[in-house]
Motif scaffolding. Structure first.
Motif: not given
Length: 176
Positions: A46-64
């Motif tokens: 939900k946050l990503i569209p409001t941010a200026a992120l070019t890179s994010c890492s959710v690696l090694s998380n139980p995101i399902g």
């Protein structure tokens, strides 16, 4: 970089409200190994569209699968976001050995392969020791096949990964 900090789901909901992220002063976010879980991944999506992120890492998380679906939806709608797994642009090999890549992260990897934003020159993927089907080995034994495994044959992420590989230039893939 808050990699390795235990945020769990509630903390990520609070973190997602940080004004710095929304103001665009943060372009890279590493939340790998923070235990964000499904709800945390959905809050981040939900946050990503409001941010200026070019890179994010959710690696090694139980995101399902559910958390992955939310992140993939945002990723596909935001071409400025190059990666959700922290993959560096121009790498030729991804080695996610023992990185706890689950069904959800396998789905995200498939989306990244399809988009080709940072994986265009990729020729090798290593997923050794990852539980991409959701199955877990007996923690007391340290491996599969001893009768006490928790089996959950959700191969949806693996299937998407295989489909994405058919249109990529991947030469080798290792899953042990």
């Amino acid at each position: 970089d808050i990699s390795g900090k235990s945020l769990e789901n509630q903390s990520v909901k609070l973190f997602a409200e940080l004004k710095r992220l929304r103001s665009g002063s943060i372009i890279e976010l590493n939340v790998s190994k923070t235990k964000i879980g499904v709800e945390g991944a959905k809050s981040l999506a939900k946050l990503i569209p409001t941010a200026a992120l070019t890179s994010c890492s959710v690696l090694s998380n139980p995101i399902g699968a559910e958390g992955a679906a939310a992140l993939i939806d945002v990723y596909e709608k935001n071409p400025k976001l190059l990666t959700l797994l922290g993959i560096e642009e121009g790498v030729t090999e991804i080695n996610f050995s023992e990185k706890k890549v689950d069904v959800g992260q396998c789905m995200v990897l498939a989306a990244e392969l399809r988009a080709g934003r940072v994986t265009a020159v990729l020729n090798s993927i290593v997923l050794d020791g990852c539980t991409i089907s959701g199955s877990q080995p007996d923690p007391n034994i340290g491996g599969f096949g001893y009768g006490n495994d928790t089996l959950d044959a959700d191969l949806s992420g693996f299937k998407l990964l295989c489909e994405a590989l058919t249109s990529s230039q991947i030469i080798t893939m290792s899953i042990k």
